[in-house]
Scaffold this motif. Structure first.
Motif, PDB file in Angstrom:
ATOM      1  N   SER A  50       0.830  -1.218   0.000  1.00 18.14           N
ATOM      2  CA  SER A  50       0.000   0.000   0.000  1.00 18.14           C
ATOM      3  C   SER A  50       0.861   1.263   0.000  1.00 18.14           C
ATOM      4  N   ASP A  51       2.025   1.228   0.657  1.00 23.42           N
ATOM      5  CA  ASP A  51       2.891   2.407   0.678  1.00 23.42           C
ATOM      6  C   ASP A  51       3.377   2.763  -0.724  1.00 23.42           C
ATOM      7  N   VAL A  52       3.819   1.758  -1.476  1.00 24.31           N
ATOM      8  CA  VAL A  52       4.319   2.038  -2.822  1.00 24.31           C
ATOM      9  C   VAL A  52       3.178   2.428  -3.754  1.00 24.31           C
ATOM     10  N   THR A  53       1.993   1.898  -3.512  1.00 24.29           N
ATOM     11  CA  THR A  53       0.836   2.297  -4.319  1.00 24.29           C
ATOM     12  C   THR A  53       0.544   3.780  -4.132  1.00 24.29           C
ATOM     13  N   GLN A  54       0.559   4.233  -2.884  1.00 28.00           N
ATOM     14  CA  GLN A  54       0.333   5.660  -2.619  1.00 28.00           C
ATOM     15  C   GLN A  54       1.439   6.510  -3.239  1.00 28.00           C
ATOM     16  N   PHE A  55       2.667   6.046  -3.163  1.00 28.13           N
ATOM     17  CA  PHE A  55       3.790   6.762  -3.762  1.00 28.13           C
ATOM     18  C   PHE A  55       3.608   6.893  -5.267  1.00 28.13           C
ATOM     19  N   LEU A  56       3.253   5.799  -5.925  1.00 24.52           N
ATOM     20  CA  LEU A  56       3.085   5.820  -7.379  1.00 24.52           C
ATOM     21  C   LEU A  56       1.932   6.720  -7.801  1.00 24.52           C
ATOM     22  N   LEU A  57       0.861   6.716  -7.026  1.00 23.31           N
ATOM     23  CA  LEU A  57      -0.291   7.550  -7.357  1.00 23.31           C
ATOM     24  C   LEU A  57       0.011   9.037  -7.141  1.00 23.31           C
ATOM     25  N   LYS A  58       0.638   9.378  -6.024  1.00 20.04           N
ATOM     26  CA  LYS A  58       0.846  10.776  -5.671  1.00 20.04           C
ATOM     27  C   LYS A  58       2.091  11.370  -6.323  1.00 20.04           C
ATOM     28  N   GLU A  59       3.181  10.618  -6.304  1.00 19.82           N
ATOM     29  CA  GLU A  59       4.452  11.158  -6.773  1.00 19.82           C
ATOM     30  C   GLU A  59       4.707  10.924  -8.258  1.00 19.82           C
ATOM     31  N   ARG A  60       4.106   9.888  -8.820  1.00 20.47           N
ATOM     32  CA  ARG A  60       4.322   9.583 -10.236  1.00 20.47           C
ATOM     33  C   ARG A  60       3.055   9.740 -11.074  1.00 20.47           C
TER      34      ARG A  60
END
Length: 240
Positions: A158-168
Motif C-alpha cells: 500500500s505504501d508504494v501504491t500511494q507513492f506511485l499515485l501521488k508522486e508519479r
C-alpha cells in the motif's frame, strides 16, 4: 506528414497477447462463478456454430472498475476509450518472489528500477512481473492457499501504491497474479487506492516476460457491461 493537433502515433514492432485463453478450468477466485460454455447452434443443424458463455466479471484476465470497491462509483461501461490505450512500464520482481511468495513491491524497488531506466512517466500503467503466470495451469499453485484458506501470492504494497499515485501520477497497475494486492491482504488496499478515481487495475496478465521494462503501449479491450464491476479483457501489448 504533419499530424493533426491532438493526434497521437504509436510505433511498434511486435504485438503480444497479455490475456490468458478463457477456458472452463482456469483458476478462479473463491466464490466466483465458474466459466461455462453451452452450444446453442450447430453447423449440421442450424447452418452456423454458436455458444452461450457465462463467467464472472472478474474472471480470467480482467480489469476492475471503481464500483467494485466504492459505492456509487462508475462502472466499466463508463471508461473513456482514450483511457484504455496507455503506456506501460514493467517491474520484474521474480527473484524476490522466488524466495517469498508473499512479497510486496516497495518504494525501494521503484527507486532501484528508476535508477536503471529513468523516472516513471505520468500516465503510465505500472505492471509487476512476478513470474506467477507460469503457475496458471496449476490452480492450487496459482492461488496458493494454506491450510487456513489464506492465499499467498505477491502484489503491490500500500505504501508504494500511494507513492506511485501521488508522486508519479500513474494511470493504474497490473499484475500476473489473481490480485494486485498480495494474497494475504483481505482489505484490498491497492485496489481501493487505485480505484478511488477511474484508473486501471489489470489482473491475471500473462506473457509479461516478453515485455521490455519501458516503451510498451497497452490496448485494453473491455466488454462494456452496463454498470459492470469489471470485465474480462483482451489486452494487447504494442512493443517497440
Amino acid at each position: 506528414m504533419i499530424q493533426p493537433q491532438g493526434q497521437n502515433s504509436i510505433t511498434y514492432t511486435r504485438v503480444i497477447h497479455l490475456s490468458h485463453v478463457i477456458d472452463i478450468d482456469i483458476p478462479q477466485w473463491p466464490g466466483d462463478p465458474t466459466v461455462e460454455f453451452e452450444t446453442v447452434a450447430e453447423l449440421n443443424n442450424d447452418g452456423y456454430y454458436l455458444r452461450r458463455l457465462a463467467l464472472g466479471e472478474h474472471s480470467a484476465t480482467h480489469i476492475n472498475a471503481p464500483n467494485s470497491f466504492h459505492s456509487y462509483s462508475m462502472g466499466i461501461d463508463q471508461y473513456p476509450a482514450q483511457s484504455l490505450v496507455v503506456p506501460a512500464v514493467v517491474i520484474d520482481i521474480r527473484q524476490a518472489t522466488a524466495v517469498n511468495s508473499d512479497y510486496a513491491l516497495t518504494i525501494a524497488d521503484v527507486v532501484a528500477w528508476e535508477e536503471e531506466y529513468g523516472e516513471i512517466s505520468q500516465g503510465c500503467v505500472v505492471i509487476l512481473n512476478t513470474g506467477w503466470q507460469k503457475k496458471w495451469f496449476d490452480k492450487s499453485a496459482f492461488l496458493n492457499h494454506d491450510a487456513q484458506g489464506i492465499a499467498h501470492f505477491p502484489g503491490f504494497g500500500s505504501d508504494v501504491t500511494q507513492f506511485l499515485l501521488k508522486e508519479r501520477q500513474i494511470a493504474g497497475v497490473g499484475i500476473d497474479t489473481h490480485g494486485v494486492d498480495p494474497g494475504q491482504d483481505n482489505t484490498f488496499a491497492t485496489n481501493r487506492l487505485v480505484l478511488e478515481k477511474p484508473r486501471i487495475v489489470l489482473e491475471n496478465l500473462t506473457n509479461l516476460d516478453q515485455l521490455p521494462p519501458k516503451g510498451t503501449t497497452l490496448a485494453i479491450g473491455i466488454l462494456r457491461l452496463r454498470g459492470g464491476s469489471g470485465s474480462p479483457v483482451g489486452v494487447l501489448a504494442l512493443v517497440p
